[in-house]
Structure formats: structure tokens, C-alpha cells
Design a protein around this motif. Structure first.
Motif, PDB file in Angstrom:
ATOM      1  N   ILE A  20       0.806  -1.173  -0.013  1.00 58.96           N
ATOM      2  CA  ILE A  20       0.000   0.009  -0.085  1.00 58.96           C
ATOM      3  C   ILE A  20       0.872   1.274   0.110  1.00 58.96           C
ATOM      4  O   ILE A  20       1.878   1.376   0.795  1.00 58.96           O
ATOM      5  N   VAL A  24      -2.469   6.699   3.278  1.00 56.56           N
ATOM      6  CA  VAL A  24      -3.837   5.991   3.001  1.00 56.56           C
ATOM      7  C   VAL A  24      -5.025   6.427   3.895  1.00 56.56           C
ATOM      8  O   VAL A  24      -4.840   6.714   5.053  1.00 56.56           O
ATOM      9  N   ILE A  75      -6.974   3.707  -3.468  1.00 52.54           N
ATOM     10  CA  ILE A  75      -5.828   3.463  -2.848  1.00 52.54           C
ATOM     11  C   ILE A  75      -4.671   2.783  -3.624  1.00 52.54           C
ATOM     12  O   ILE A  75      -5.002   1.911  -4.343  1.00 52.54           O
TER      13      ILE A  75
END
Length: 90
Positions: A20, A24, A75
Motif C-alpha cells: 500500500i 492511505v 488507494i
């Protein structure tokens, strides 16, 4: 995916990790994890911590599916083999 097939994929190809990009949106991350993985509120918080720490892994189809859903929600997410991915020399 059956558990037998899942185990075979992990043995033959190894695990793939969800990466990721930061920062976020935690609300969006939790919503996608809950929707896609069918986890309880307690379980998604634990899963979120594993995702953010780079420790959430599974088969390529599982992780790529989750990464696609996360990208669709805005994301930055990728599926990568060990040692690859954002900030990891990938």
C-alpha cells in the motif's frame, strides 16, 4: 478458491504480499477490507495493521483481486513477490 488449490498455489509459487502506498485513507481501507474479506470489525483492524506493515500476503489471485478493489477505491495498492514493491527495490 478451494483450500487445496490455495495451498498448492502457495507451495508452487510462494506468497504474494499486498503493498500500500502512503498516505492511505484508513476509512476507505477498512471499508474495502471488510467488504472484500468479509471480516468482523475486530478482524479488519488487525488486517489493516498487517497491510500497513507489509505483512498481508496470500496467493497471487487473492492479493491481486484485493489490490484492484483498493485501487478502484483510490488507494495505491499492488501485489508483489517478496522483496518487491513501492520502496522495496521493486
Amino acid at each position: 478458491m478451494s483450500e487445496g488449490l490455495r495451498e498448492r498455489l502457495l507451495i508452487e509459487h510462494g506468497p504474494v504480499t499486498l503493498r500500500i502506498g502512503l498516505p492511505v485513507n484508513n476509512t476507505v481501507l477498512l471499508r474495502v477490507l471488510r467488504t472484500e474479506l468479509g471480516l468482523s470489525l475486530v478482524e479488519i483492524k488487525s488486517a489493516r495493521e498487517r497491510v500497513l506493515a507489509g505483512g498481508y500476503s496470500g496467493t497471487l489471485p487473492e492479493i491481486e483481486h484485493l489490490a484492484r478493489r483498493l485501487r478502484a477505491a483510490g488507494i495505491d495498492a499492488t501485489a508483489s513477490r517478496a522483496g518487491n514493491g513501492p520502496g522495496r527495490g521493486g
